[in-house]
Design a protein around this motif. Structure first.
Motif, PDB file in Angstrom:
ATOM      1  N   ALA A 355       9.507 -18.269  43.219  1.00 54.48           N
ATOM      2  CA  ALA A 355       8.604 -19.310  43.705  1.00 54.48           C
ATOM      3  C   ALA A 355       9.243 -20.066  44.857  1.00 54.48           C
ATOM      4  CB  ALA A 355       8.270 -20.270  42.556  1.00 54.48           C
ATOM      5  N   MET A 356      10.533 -20.359  44.670  1.00 57.06           N
ATOM      6  CA  MET A 356      11.270 -21.097  45.708  1.00 57.06           C
ATOM      7  C   MET A 356      11.308 -20.296  47.013  1.00 57.06           C
ATOM      8  SD  MET A 356      14.665 -20.772  46.908  1.00 57.06           S
ATOM      9  CE  MET A 356      15.749 -21.802  47.868  1.00 57.06           C
ATOM     10  N   LEU A 357      11.531 -18.977  46.918  1.00 57.57           N
ATOM     11  CA  LEU A 357      11.609 -18.130  48.114  1.00 57.57           C
ATOM     12  C   LEU A 357      10.270 -18.080  48.837  1.00 57.57           C
ATOM     13  CD1 LEU A 357      13.783 -15.107  46.909  1.00 57.57           C
ATOM     14  CD2 LEU A 357      14.386 -16.869  48.598  1.00 57.57           C
ATOM     15  N   LYS A 358       9.185 -17.966  48.049  1.00 59.76           N
ATOM     16  CA  LYS A 358       7.856 -17.910  48.665  1.00 59.76           C
ATOM     17  C   LYS A 358       7.587 -19.165  49.463  1.00 59.76           C
ATOM     18  CE  LYS A 358       5.650 -14.530  45.772  1.00 59.76           C
ATOM     19  NZ  LYS A 358       5.245 -14.238  44.401  1.00 59.76           N
ATOM     20  N   GLN A 359       8.110 -20.299  48.938  1.00 60.92           N
ATOM     21  CA  GLN A 359       7.899 -21.567  49.619  1.00 60.92           C
ATOM     22  C   GLN A 359       8.809 -21.688  50.842  1.00 60.92           C
ATOM     23  OE1 GLN A 359       8.489 -24.895  47.065  1.00 60.92           O
ATOM     24  NE2 GLN A 359       7.133 -26.223  48.278  1.00 60.92           N
ATOM     25  N   ALA A 360      10.072 -21.216  50.691  1.00 58.80           N
ATOM     26  CA  ALA A 360      11.056 -21.383  51.771  1.00 58.80           C
ATOM     27  C   ALA A 360      10.721 -20.517  52.984  1.00 58.80           C
ATOM     28  CB  ALA A 360      12.459 -21.037  51.253  1.00 58.80           C
TER      29      ALA A 360
END
Lengths: 468, 637
Positions: A355-360
């Motif tokens: 989830a964090m990667l998709k946002q970053a």
């Protein structure tokens, strides 16, 4: 027999790549192509001479059969070179090819120079230089789209576009010359502005054409996909699983892969080159440092980067990836080794990391991946193809510049024309504007075939390989 | 047989005179035949020398050691530098000359030359030496034979000339001079392609009948610059500085000419010859450019000893009554009294593609053609060809190679190469756009380009060559000095730069770097450069152009490099072009017939395309290259 002055010698060379293969083709061209072949060819049946005949080639010493072959004859001028051409299709072993070649050389053929078949075709008016270049591209083409683009060039579509640009430049030059030649001709401000616009928009058109090179290169040379990540994150496992071949040594020791390894494949109609790199990390090991340098180079030349992580990336990693994204590189973020999910708490941590990667990096594809799951290979292939489709559409144009020489000329001419347009606007005297326009026209002529410098012809034929 | 000479020159116009003078200067004995001694070096159209591209040619003739520049300087009565707003590459000096004085000056020069025998007699046919199949002399109209190693034909517009004015047509050369009636047949007998061209000239009127109060005056420009590099030191003052005047044709002119167009010999079919597109008659201008309602007319002086003035722009072959009526429609010329009517003249000339670059007939060694007989137009173009033909005729008899024709070196060479390579189907006029390297072929640097060659050929004497070398050194030294002198940025300097609309200096800079700024001239830098030497203006201009336009000059030099490579790429004498199947059929025929010496020359032949040239290049490459058998069987399999 043709009337070409080149037909003094009959040349021979394999026209299929060196090495083992199912079948190989040995090609002869020249006045004696047919008679030379006849001496060591024994047809299966004594049928009348046909365009293609099955039979055996024989050794010159004892006339023992070397191989079972098919011989195809193309008589001048209806052949690729415009001379008599014979193509012998034999079995692809090196020893067989060598024996047949030796027989033909013994009979009096000579080994062709690189590009000599194409040069003869050119000399006999079968192809022009731009077509010769396209043949070179077509020979090297490995994927469908690439072949389509090279074929388009062979048909002269790109040439036509270059010629139109050149004609347009000559019209602008004629206005300038008229001004210079007839002092009684006064040029009004509007006419000057119009001329400047005309030159500027031609420059823009050529610049746009030069920009299709990125897509053109993707299709022609293939997309470079670089696997990137810390040592021991599973880069080589990914490569091996993905291409289904055991090319890289897979171990658990960081830094085993000290060189970059490439593998060519076709993916969604695109030619793709997967590059495996040594782990990018600071190191004191001399050999490993060299590997790191090479992998940095590979990343710089990449079209798509497969960034491999086992855990949450650091801010520094993300910043580096954002920088690469800014250079128009497609990014696929891969969370690796989720087959080790049995570790307590790992599952949850993976979820938040994804989830964090998709946002970053919202513009990147993000997948979780295991080298041991077949479905994941298809998932990864889909992600790469999607990225390629994006680039493909971005450079969408009927015409593609796939040749680096063409691209460079277009870039240079576009720059000269932009400069000339500014000079006209700034009121520079027309004699000087004319110098720049003539220079630009000379350069553009390198693309239309109107340039007659010897350098050009040399460059084109020398980049061919033997047998073409 | 009445005499034997090294060289016979037929015609003492601008081509013939230069040819005779050059050959005589090189030590050859010359018989110069002229129809009449009273019309040598005639200027039957405008007595104007120079102009766009032509001014460059005159300076080149002078730089090589020819006569035209010196004579034009002596008889200059008006000076203008054309194209000042269009840039240094096209800047061209243009003058009016005192017509009859110019002719007398040339006659004097020819008479003063001991190697020249000047003879009034019409040449009627060529003598051919059958054993050598070469032209070896001339038979005159009276039957006398003169022999020579070479003959230069410079017949101008005299061969079978006829004059047309409206419906009237009669055999005549320009200015009612006798036409040469027999020589054309002799040219045809040699198998040369003779064709017909046409040119024309405007009305001449009496000065006192013109109402100058209605006309715009253009003064002769000051200072006047000489054509000859020999005159550039010290103050050059023309013999006179007469103004010219300007007027315009009107709607009434247009109506009159268009309503009488059926009576124009151009449109009635009386004129067969092909006229110059670039110098159309006034009626032709109205027909071809229907949107131009009025046209410039320049009223120009023709000499100090005459009332006759020239109406530039009004070239016409309309009937006399229409010419009279036409003047009534033009402001200032309403009451003008015609002294000579405008006329068209048709004449025989030879397709110059039969010539080598030496201007020698390819199939007839010993025969050279120069000037309008080669289809060119203009005094300057004629003089240039005469000069080169004269030099080459002498070099040939001494077993020396002809002058190397390099288009990137001079307009004169562009002219000759265009004529003999491409030919021309209308009277050929030089234009700056015909030169590929215009910025290199400036009028100011003609001596830098050609004086060393003139010296090597033997036409530039030692004292003049020494002066040339001094100039060259002085310019180079001044450039070095400008490079060495550094200007510190201070208030005075920056204030001066500001007054020249130039950016202030932030760090110390050389004078040379300041001169590179387009807005700063050498003169403008003088307050910052108190130590500068005194140099002639002409030298400063050359230095200034070279510095100002360095970037553009470099572009031309790089283009030129490629050109030179192809010029140096020789084609073998024994090449069998018919067997090169990659060449188009037309190219095979043209190359076989013309046998160009280099790939560069081949590229300029009509009917030879760039694709053909690429075929030639690849063919040459594979011919000269030894077969490399480095590829081993192992590598291939």
């Amino acid at each position: 027999m043709t009337d070409s002055q080149f037909a003094i010698e009959t040349i021979v060379a394999p026209s299929t790549p060196p090495g083992q293969s199912g079948l190989a083709v040995i090609r002869l061209s020249g006045p004696d192509a047919v008679t030379l072949t006849d001496r060591f060819f024994r047809p299966k049946r004594s049928h009348k001479r046909a365009a293609a005949m099955a039979g055996y080639t024989m050794s010159p010493g004892d006339f023992a059969d070397i191989d079972e072959v098919v011989v195809a004859v193309f008589l001048a001028p209806h052949s690729f070179t415009g001379e008599d051409v014979v193509e012998i299709t034999c079995h692809g072993g090196s020893a067989v090819k060598r024996a047949i070649l030796a027989a033909l050389l013994e009979a009096g053929a000579v080994i062709a120079e690189p590009g000599e078949f194409s040069r003869r075709a050119f000399m006999n008016g079968k192809i022009d230089l731009v077509q010769a270049e396209a043949i070179m591209d077509l020979i090297g083409s490995e994927a469908k789209r690439q072949a389509a683009s090279a074929y388009g060039q062979l048909k002269g579509r790109l040439s036509a576009e270059f010629k139109e640009a050149s004609a347009s430049l000559y019209r602008a030059m004629a206005s300038v010359e008229l001004m210079l030649e007839f002092p009684e001709h006064e040029m009004h401000a509007e006419a000057m502005a119009e001329l400047s616009d005309q030159v500027r928009s031609l420059g823009r058109m050529l610049e746009h054409l030069s920009q299709t090179y990125r897509r053109g290169r993707l299709i022609h040379d293939g997309a470079r996909v670089v696997i990137y990540g810390e040592p021991n994150v599973g880069k080589s496992s990914l490569l091996n699983a993905f291409i289904g071949m055991n090319r890289a040594i897979v171990t658990d020791i960081p830094g085993t892969t000290r060189d970059t390894i490439e593998h060519h494949l076709e993916l969604g109609g695109y030619k793709v080159i997967i590059v495996d790199t040594a782990g990018v990390r600071e190191t004191d090991d001399v050999i490993e440092r060299e590997g790191v340098r090479r992998s940095e180079e590979a990343v710089a030349g990449a079209d798509i980067i497969l960034a491999l992580f086992t855990d949450r990336p650091t801010e520094a990693d993300l910043a580096a990836l954002r920088a690469l994204q800014a250079e128009d590189k497609g990014i696929v973020l891969i969370l690796s080794k989720d087959d080790l999910l049995d570790t307590p708490g790992r599952q949850a941590r993976m979820e938040t990391t994804l989830a964090m990667l998709k946002q970053a990096l919202p513009a990147a594809s993000v997948i979780s991946y295991s080298a041991y799951r077949a479905d994941d290979q298809a998932l990864l292939a889909g992600a790469i193809a999607a990225r390629l489709d994006e680039t493909d559409k971005a450079g969408a144009s009927d015409l593609l510049v796939t040749n680096v020489r063409h691209k460079q000329v277009l870039v240079d001419v576009a720059a000269e024309l932009a400069e000339a347009a500014s000079e006209i606007s700034a009121g520079l005297t027309f004699d000087l504007v004319a110098v720049r326009l003539r220079h630009a026209a000379d350069r553009l002529a390198e693309l239309t075939g109107d340039d007659v410098s010897e350098m050009l012809a040399d460059t084109i034929f020398s980049s061919f390989c033997v047998g073409k | 047989m009445a005499g034997s000479y090294d060289l016979i020159v037929i015609g003492a116009g601008h081509a013939g005179s230069e040819a005779a003078l050059a050959a005589a200067k090189l030590g050859a004995t010359v018989l110069l035949l002229t129809m009449t001694l009273d019309a040598l070096a005639n200027l039957p159209c405008n007595p104007s020398i120079g102009g766009t591209a032509k001014g460059q040619i005159v300076r080149e003739i002078d730089a090589l050691g020819g006569a035209m520049g010196l004579l034009a300087d002596e008889q200059m009565i008006q000076f203008r530098m054309l194209n000042a707003s269009r840039g240094p590459a096209v800047l061209s000096p243009r003058t009016q000359t005192d017509r009859t004085a110019y002719q007398r000056g040339m006659k004097q020069r020819l008479e003063d030359e001991p190697n020249i025998r000047l003879l009034q007699q019409e040449a009627a046919s060529f003598i051919v030496n059958d054993t050598r199949s070469a032209v070896s002399g001339v038979r005159t109209k009276t039957g006398t034979i003169y022999l020579a190693s070479a003959v230069i034909l410079a017949s101008g517009t005299f061969l079978k000339a006829r004059v047309i004015i409206g419906e009237a047509i009669y055999d005549s050369g320009p200015d009612q001079l006798q036409p040469a009636t027999e020589l054309s047949a002799s040219l045809r007998a040699l198998g040369l392609p003779v064709r017909r061209f046409k040119t024309g000239t405007p009305v001449r009127v009496k000065r006192s009948s013109v109402d100058f109060s209605k006309l715009e005056q253009q003064d002769s420009e000051l200072p006047a610059y000489p054509f000859s590099f020999a005159n550039e030191l010290g103050d050059f003052t023309p013999k006179a500085e007469l103004p010219c005047h300007m007027t315009w044709t009107t709607d009434a002119t247009r109506e009159l000419l268009l309503s009488n167009i059926g009576r124009s010999p151009l449109y009635s079919g009386l004129i067969e010859g092909i006229g110059p597109r670039y110098c159309p008659s006034i009626e032709d201008k109205y027909v071809k450019f229907p949107n131009h309602l009025r046209h410039h007319v320049f009223i120009e002086p023709t000499g100090l000893d005459t009332e006759e003035i020239y109406l530039s722009g009004l070239s016409t072959s309309m009937p006399e009554d229409v010419q009279e009526d036409m003047l009534r429609t033009i402001p200032g010329l309403e009451k003008a009294e015609i002294m000579r009517f405008g006329y068209a003249i048709e004449y025989d000339n030879v397709d110059p593609t039969v010539l080598t670059h030496a201007l020698q007939v390819r199939d007839w060694p010993g025969l050279y053609l120069a000037g309008q007989v080669n289809g060119s137009s203009g005094y300057e173009e004629a003089a240039a060809q005469g000069l080169i033909a004269g030099i080459n005729a002498v070099r040939q008899m001494r077993g020396q190679d002809p002058v190397q024709i390099d288009r990137s070196q001079a307009y004169i060479f562009v002219l000759i190469d265009d004529l003999v390579s491409r030919g021309t189907n209308e009277p050929y006029r030089m234009m700056t756009s015909r030169a590929e390297y215009r910025l290199l072929l400036r009028q100011d640097n003609a001596d830098m380009r050609l004086t060393p060659l003139g010296h090597e050929l033997g036409l530039i004497e030692e004292t003049r060559f020494a002066r040339f070398l001094e100039k060259k050194t002085a310019i180079a030294e001044e450039r070095e000095r400008l490079q060495a002198v550094r200007i510190q940025p201070d208030e005075t300097v920056n204030a001066h730069l500001a007054s020249c609309s130039s950016a202030p200096l932030k760090a110390a800079a050389s004078l040379l770097s300041l001169l590179k700024r387009p807005e700063l001239s050498y003169d403008a830098l003088s307050p910052l450069d108190p130590e500068r030497p005194v140099l002639p203006q002409a030298w400063i201009r050359t230095l200034e152009y070279d510095v100002h336009y360095e970037g553009y000059i470099r572009l031309e030099m790089s283009r030129r490099k490629k050109f030179i490579e192809l010029e140096r790429r020789r084609l073998p004498d024994d090449a069998d072009y018919t067997a090169l199947s990659g060449l188009r059929l037309e190219a095979r025929q043209v190359l076989s017939a013309r046998r160009p010496a280099s790939v560069g020359q081949a590229s300029r032949l009509p009917g030879v395309t760039p694709a053909d040239i690429q075929v030639l290049l690849v063919w040459l490459e594979s011919r000269t290259r030894a077969r490399r058998l480095k590829t081993s069987l192992e590598d291939l399999t």
